[in-house]
Design a protein around this motif. Sequence first.
Motif, PDB file in Angstrom:
ATOM      1  N   VAL A 183       3.857  14.698  67.488  1.00  0.00           N
ATOM      2  CA  VAL A 183       4.761  15.722  66.966  1.00  0.00           C
ATOM      3  C   VAL A 183       4.483  17.018  67.725  1.00  0.00           C
ATOM      4  O   VAL A 183       5.380  17.611  68.327  1.00  0.00           O
ATOM      5  CB  VAL A 183       4.602  15.898  65.438  1.00  0.00           C
ATOM      6  N   ASP A 184       3.233  17.486  67.681  1.00  0.00           N
ATOM      7  CA  ASP A 184       2.755  18.527  68.595  1.00  0.00           C
ATOM      8  C   ASP A 184       3.503  19.843  68.492  1.00  0.00           C
ATOM      9  O   ASP A 184       3.713  20.518  69.513  1.00  0.00           O
ATOM     10  CB  ASP A 184       2.850  18.033  70.062  1.00  0.00           C
ATOM     11  N   LEU A 185       3.903  20.237  67.303  1.00  0.00           N
ATOM     12  CA  LEU A 185       4.546  21.539  67.174  1.00  0.00           C
ATOM     13  C   LEU A 185       3.475  22.618  67.013  1.00  0.00           C
ATOM     14  O   LEU A 185       2.403  22.377  66.444  1.00  0.00           O
ATOM     15  CB  LEU A 185       5.490  21.546  65.970  1.00  0.00           C
ATOM     16  N   PRO A 186       3.754  23.828  67.492  1.00  0.00           N
ATOM     17  CA  PRO A 186       2.765  24.910  67.445  1.00  0.00           C
ATOM     18  C   PRO A 186       2.792  25.620  66.098  1.00  0.00           C
ATOM     19  O   PRO A 186       3.298  26.729  66.000  1.00  0.00           O
ATOM     20  CB  PRO A 186       3.226  25.829  68.581  1.00  0.00           C
ATOM     21  N   VAL A 187       2.248  24.992  65.070  1.00  0.00           N
ATOM     22  CA  VAL A 187       2.335  25.546  63.715  1.00  0.00           C
ATOM     23  C   VAL A 187       0.970  26.043  63.239  1.00  0.00           C
ATOM     24  O   VAL A 187       0.014  25.274  63.158  1.00  0.00           O
ATOM     25  CB  VAL A 187       2.898  24.490  62.741  1.00  0.00           C
ATOM     26  N   ALA A 188       0.898  27.325  62.947  1.00  0.00           N
ATOM     27  CA  ALA A 188      -0.321  27.954  62.428  1.00  0.00           C
ATOM     28  C   ALA A 188      -0.053  28.433  61.006  1.00  0.00           C
ATOM     29  O   ALA A 188       1.076  28.397  60.528  1.00  0.00           O
ATOM     30  CB  ALA A 188      -0.719  29.123  63.320  1.00  0.00           C
ATOM     31  N   SER A 189      -1.098  28.866  60.316  1.00  0.00           N
ATOM     32  CA  SER A 189      -0.920  29.425  58.967  1.00  0.00           C
ATOM     33  C   SER A 189      -1.663  30.744  58.843  1.00  0.00           C
ATOM     34  O   SER A 189      -2.845  30.813  59.191  1.00  0.00           O
ATOM     35  CB  SER A 189      -1.507  28.496  57.901  1.00  0.00           C
ATOM     36  N   VAL A 190      -0.959  31.726  58.325  1.00  0.00           N
ATOM     37  CA  VAL A 190      -1.609  32.973  57.914  1.00  0.00           C
ATOM     38  C   VAL A 190      -1.564  33.000  56.397  1.00  0.00           C
ATOM     39  O   VAL A 190      -0.481  32.980  55.807  1.00  0.00           O
ATOM     40  CB  VAL A 190      -0.893  34.202  58.495  1.00  0.00           C
ATOM     41  N   MET A 191      -2.714  32.988  55.779  1.00  0.00           N
ATOM     42  CA  MET A 191      -2.784  32.932  54.313  1.00  0.00           C
ATOM     43  C   MET A 191      -3.539  34.142  53.776  1.00  0.00           C
ATOM     44  O   MET A 191      -4.133  34.898  54.520  1.00  0.00           O
ATOM     45  CB  MET A 191      -3.532  31.658  53.891  1.00  0.00           C
ATOM     46  N   ARG A 192      -3.501  34.283  52.462  1.00  0.00           N
ATOM     47  CA  ARG A 192      -4.499  35.123  51.775  1.00  0.00           C
ATOM     48  C   ARG A 192      -5.653  34.154  51.490  1.00  0.00           C
ATOM     49  O   ARG A 192      -6.159  33.535  52.429  1.00  0.00           O
ATOM     50  CB  ARG A 192      -3.895  35.757  50.498  1.00  0.00           C
ATOM     51  N   SER A 193      -6.057  33.910  50.218  1.00  0.00           N
ATOM     52  CA  SER A 193      -7.145  32.948  49.964  1.00  0.00           C
ATOM     53  C   SER A 193      -6.677  31.543  50.305  1.00  0.00           C
ATOM     54  O   SER A 193      -5.687  31.068  49.752  1.00  0.00           O
ATOM     55  CB  SER A 193      -7.535  32.979  48.490  1.00  0.00           C
ATOM     56  N   ARG A 239       1.581  42.942  44.996  1.00  0.00           N
ATOM     57  CA  ARG A 239       0.895  43.573  46.117  1.00  0.00           C
ATOM     58  C   ARG A 239       0.355  42.529  47.104  1.00  0.00           C
ATOM     59  O   ARG A 239       0.426  42.710  48.319  1.00  0.00           O
ATOM     60  CB  ARG A 239      -0.241  44.405  45.533  1.00  0.00           C
ATOM     61  N   GLY A 240      -0.155  41.425  46.568  1.00  0.00           N
ATOM     62  CA  GLY A 240      -0.632  40.352  47.442  1.00  0.00           C
ATOM     63  C   GLY A 240       0.507  39.760  48.259  1.00  0.00           C
ATOM     64  O   GLY A 240       0.388  39.565  49.470  1.00  0.00           O
ATOM     65  N   LEU A 241       1.626  39.500  47.601  1.00  0.00           N
ATOM     66  CA  LEU A 241       2.790  38.951  48.297  1.00  0.00           C
ATOM     67  C   LEU A 241       3.319  39.931  49.339  1.00  0.00           C
ATOM     68  O   LEU A 241       3.712  39.539  50.448  1.00  0.00           O
ATOM     69  CB  LEU A 241       3.898  38.633  47.284  1.00  0.00           C
ATOM     70  N   ALA A 242       3.297  41.229  49.014  1.00  0.00           N
ATOM     71  CA  ALA A 242       3.822  42.234  49.947  1.00  0.00           C
ATOM     72  C   ALA A 242       2.974  42.286  51.212  1.00  0.00           C
ATOM     73  O   ALA A 242       3.487  42.501  52.320  1.00  0.00           O
ATOM     74  CB  ALA A 242       3.854  43.610  49.269  1.00  0.00           C
ATOM     75  N   GLY A 243       1.672  42.075  51.089  1.00  0.00           N
ATOM     76  CA  GLY A 243       0.804  42.056  52.270  1.00  0.00           C
ATOM     77  C   GLY A 243       1.173  40.916  53.190  1.00  0.00           C
ATOM     78  O   GLY A 243       1.283  41.080  54.412  1.00  0.00           O
ATOM     79  N   ALA A 244       1.373  39.733  52.615  1.00  0.00           N
ATOM     80  CA  ALA A 244       1.744  38.574  53.433  1.00  0.00           C
ATOM     81  C   ALA A 244       3.106  38.793  54.089  1.00  0.00           C
ATOM     82  O   ALA A 244       3.324  38.411  55.244  1.00  0.00           O
ATOM     83  CB  ALA A 244       1.774  37.318  52.570  1.00  0.00           C
ATOM     84  N   TYR A 245       4.007  39.432  53.360  1.00  0.00           N
ATOM     85  CA  TYR A 245       5.340  39.738  53.913  1.00  0.00           C
ATOM     86  C   TYR A 245       5.208  40.673  55.114  1.00  0.00           C
ATOM     87  O   TYR A 245       5.838  40.475  56.162  1.00  0.00           O
ATOM     88  CB  TYR A 245       6.193  40.360  52.802  1.00  0.00           C
ATOM     89  N   ALA A 246       4.357  41.684  54.982  1.00  0.00           N
ATOM     90  CA  ALA A 246       4.177  42.651  56.081  1.00  0.00           C
ATOM     91  C   ALA A 246       3.623  41.961  57.328  1.00  0.00           C
ATOM     92  O   ALA A 246       4.076  42.208  58.447  1.00  0.00           O
ATOM     93  CB  ALA A 246       3.241  43.779  55.639  1.00  0.00           C
ATOM     94  N   VAL A 247       2.643  41.101  57.152  1.00  0.00           N
ATOM     95  CA  VAL A 247       2.053  40.408  58.306  1.00  0.00           C
ATOM     96  C   VAL A 247       3.079  39.486  58.967  1.00  0.00           C
ATOM     97  O   VAL A 247       3.225  39.477  60.189  1.00  0.00           O
ATOM     98  CB  VAL A 247       0.803  39.618  57.871  1.00  0.00           C
ATOM     99  N   HIS A 248       3.822  38.736  58.143  1.00  0.00           N
ATOM    100  CA  HIS A 248       4.767  37.787  58.742  1.00  0.00           C
ATOM    101  C   HIS A 248       5.940  38.503  59.408  1.00  0.00           C
ATOM    102  O   HIS A 248       6.424  38.048  60.453  1.00  0.00           O
ATOM    103  CB  HIS A 248       5.248  36.773  57.695  1.00  0.00           C
TER     104      HIS A 248
END
Lengths: 423, 423, 423
Positions: free
Chosen positions: B292-302, B323-332
């Motif tokens: 499959v070899d797709l370039p899939v990474a994950s940015v998470m909180r915990s 606030r936790g969700l907003a941080g992930a939104y900002a990074v993505h």
Amino acid sequence: MHRLATELFPIHRSLTGDGVRKTLEILRRELPALRIHEVPSGTKCFDWDVPPEWNIHSASLIAPDGQTVVDIKDHTLHVVGYSEPVDREVEWDELQEHLFSIPDQPTAIPYITSYYRRFWGFCLSHDKRRTLRPGRYRVKIDSTLEAGALTYADLVLPGRTTKEVLLSTYVCHPSMANNELSGPVLAVALAQWLAAQPQRELSYRIVFVPETIGAIAYLSRNLDAMKRHTYAGFQLTCVGDERAYSYLPSRQGDSVSDRAALHVLRRLAPDFVRYSFLDRGSDERQYCSPGVDLPVASVMRSKYAKYPEYHTSLDDLAFVTPRGLAGAYAVHTAIIRLLESNRRYRVTTPCEPQLGKRGLYPSITAKGLDGDVQALNDLLAYADGTCDLIGLCDKIGVFGPDLVPILKKLLDANLLEPIDSDS
Amino acid sequence: MHRLATELFPIHRSLTGDGVRKTLEILRRELPALRIHEVPSGTKCFDWDVPPEWNIHSASLIAPDGQTVVDIKDHTLHVVGYSEPVDREVEWDELQEHLFSIPDQPTAIPYITSYYRRFWGFCLSHDKRRTLRPGRYRVKIDSTLEAGALTYADLVLPGRTTKEVLLSTYVCHPSMANNELSGPVLAVALAQWLAAQPQRELSYRIVFVPETIGAIAYLSRNLDAMKRHTYAGFQLTCVGDERAYSYLPSRQGDSVSDRAALHVLRRLAPDFVRYSFLDRGSDERQYCSPGVDLPVASVMRSKYAKYPEYHTSLDDLAFVTPRGLAGAYAVHTAIIRLLESNRRYRVTTPCEPQLGKRGLYPSITAKGLDGDVQALNDLLAYADGTCDLIGLCDKIGVFGPDLVPILKKLLDANLLEPIDSDS
Amino acid sequence: MHRLATELFPIHRSLTGDGVRKTLEILRRELPALRIHEVPSGTKCFDWDVPPEWNIHSASLIAPDGQTVVDIKDHTLHVVGYSEPVDREVEWDELQEHLFSIPDQPTAIPYITSYYRRFWGFCLSHDKRRTLRPGRYRVKIDSTLEAGALTYADLVLPGRTTKEVLLSTYVCHPSMANNELSGPVLAVALAQWLAAQPQRELSYRIVFVPETIGAIAYLSRNLDAMKRHTYAGFQLTCVGDERAYSYLPSRQGDSVSDRAALHVLRRLAPDFVRYSFLDRGSDERQYCSPGVDLPVASVMRSKYAKYPEYHTSLDDLAFVTPRGLAGAYAVHTAIIRLLESNRRYRVTTPCEPQLGKRGLYPSITAKGLDGDVQALNDLLAYADGTCDLIGLCDKIGVFGPDLVPILKKLLDANLLEPIDSDS
């Protein structure tokens, strides 16, 4: 070198004009093969136009009481470079926008230019500035800013091959010693040493230009030949004081210039300061620019913009010393010696050769070998043609200039041969 | 995002069944272009078969005294996922093999499933379990486990080019908030933001599937298109709490997804926890699998499996915060902004261009330059077409989203041009 | 192994002669398939000529009082290797140039040779030397140094493929145990173990030669075949004492031999001493020389020239122990086990396979997996055909020999397949 710098120091150099011409004439006295070139004002050089030629005859600031308080007769730095001609009285407030001094270095006259916007101004020590009293001042700047030419010089010393080493320096700063006169006087000394060599493997292109526009003009006329032939290159600047050595890489960072410079500095000046190409500031900006892509690095003493005397009247012939210049000369000649032998070598026979029958090995074996025999063995053990002499030296931990005589012994015995094309 | 999560929280999701359908209907209300798909039970998907559809109507455990001691009306986690239908009395000893609790977290109900072996069971807090008295218990699980379908949804937002960014998340866990509802609600917010952009360079594929079998089913239907078009990809999961950020690389580890994520995290969340692909655990297991070899990474909180609340009833809407969700939104969104401009650029002229005549450079030079002028100069000095914008930003030490306006200024002035093909 | 070493210890070996022949005959008793070869004196081998054959019958030094003070009946080390025949009286001063002892190790007899310059001499302990009184001494060395042959032996154990592992050791030192007898006895033990395997993937070439000239002669006769077939190689030397393990890389440093050796040492002997190829000293000098370029590394216990007993009579069968030899045997068999399975593998289906239906995965999922299931999952997740088994083991952090049975399970289930050519 220091004597020549002393002779050149008082000349009023700028991007263009008679100061540059006079400087290059003196250099031609030292290097008779030097060729001097003129590029007319307005000539298009890539994205730039050669600016008008600037000449300055006199410049003084006269106080309300008639006393001359600033005069370029006292120091060439007193006038802003490329100041337009002026002869009028100005109010105290307007004058302030045309005066430059450094509060933190109150005895220093700063070096200021305005090449591409018409402007005039004076530079003076902050101590002097504090003695000026408010009032109307008379400004007299007798300069010309008109069609003329940009002047530069170069010299090519041919070698056995057309592979070329570029040595470039600049001649556009008035009376400052480390940045700039140390550069031209080192270039002259290296050119004289190279010219005296019985045989050169490499060719050498030695270039004296006004900084930035001069290098751009030079490249616009020589780009194809330089892209075809340049094997290594060094920008010579700030090579005269006695502080720590500095190294500024080429943009690629791993060119043969970088590898030779690092190999030599690690041995001769292991406490050198390592900069990034992000810290660039001289003509490597042009030589390494995308589309030009030459492998030009700089080995300096105190780097421009990193020593307090930089771009002030404190950068003088007390700061630059014969000993400082001699150190830079030693490093650059070691680099050149290494480059002259820097080919890829391969052994001529599988397995170790029998060194004993050639008198290259002790006949009774006990524990250990002496240093030169070890270096010779290591050279043979690693000479598989995959890396150049610098790479071999780095692998076997031997200082390149020390390995060159051992290398020659093995080449003479036909135990090694160069395998790269040599042009 | 938190409000939507609250609405979705009580729905009884599993790999298949009406809980998934209801969830996707609510998401389609937010994203009208969402397409919902059904894959019949038994369909072959690579090495797997789609399992029977499971629906749960009620489940309770009744003590010998007739009292209902466990009931999924109280919490969807009380029944083991994919429990088969049961209606009978069991002895105390047999019952123990069907009860799950966590002695170390006595107030937490654990999350347990048995997708591929027929089984039934109850999950309950250890505190509750300790109140049960020996005896015969009545087990009533009214579930169906029969031929049906697996349900998933996707959405493609076309851009100027067919290069695609994959955003994938999953919808198969009952009432848990960080793992899983934070993922779908972030995916909805990003899709809405992307849909509102006046122009997109890249296309976006946003996927909502049951974990593992859903991703496998999705890939079995879309593999060729995804292999052809996918430029970058991110698995959205565990993006809602307020603890440190986590980064899980793709299998290759140096894909554009990884490089963009790391570039952004280093600036916005420099204390992020860096995991290895060995710590994988979500659908990157499928997207990054060999073949499959797709370039899939994950940015998470915990990260899943790394926080104590994981896979228990403690992973709730108090743990996940706006606030936790907003941080992930900002990074993505920062990552996506960077990807949108992430092409290879080259300067259009050898040597530095003359910035002064274009108003891009101060006319009077003294010591130093301000930050934006420095960034602009550095961009021009390194833009040789060999690396993309992320590479350039890493080389010159500038945060990508800050460089984008400077890049646009240089593109407008025709001093830079993109040189890669754009599809 | 220690018993065989004890049998071989008293034989007077040198580069050539009957001591080597007798040694190889004893080895052939252990390995009936061993082939013994003779190369006539004077034969040209690359840059070398095979030296005359040396045989020593007796050697003694007689004091002025008629007492025999040194005699090779007491220790084979007492005579300098390749001493020419002598029978005369010498003055005290001349004698000194022919006596060798070690002041810092007064009880040790040093090991000295003079293969390529005609010479004679005696080696003795410094304690003994101090007892000698000035006077005329009688020197009686009954040796022959004449046309004969150089003797060596080899053995090829064929495997399923023609890819070959070279195991080379040397048989030219008189009574010393770590350097040298530990090497030949380990080679014999490995050959016996390999011969007893029901199936070998790889072929094995096991070589017993006099050091340096023997390896050169061997290569001059077998170079083409060895360049074509050699997949990995190890020089077996100094493998018998109980001190720390040592690793000497091949010249390339990253060959499969190096990678297998490092992988095994990191687990079985993590405190091993890592040398550079610059520290080479045995036949890897020939095997790794440019033009030969075989991937030959060495895993040793105390490395030659690095332990005080080296090249003296203190390197004896008390220093080398059964336990020391067993450690080297364990490391080398682990390396060979890893090489036997070291192919590139790829999964046979996109996405994870369904392990559950094959009984390879627990059916009820909670938190975490046990070690073998994790290793199996990781192997499948990384098996994309881009790296070999050693590379996979290094990526997933599993010790290779532990992974081999898991690998076989996946090959049997057709979930993995090797993708490299196997010859």
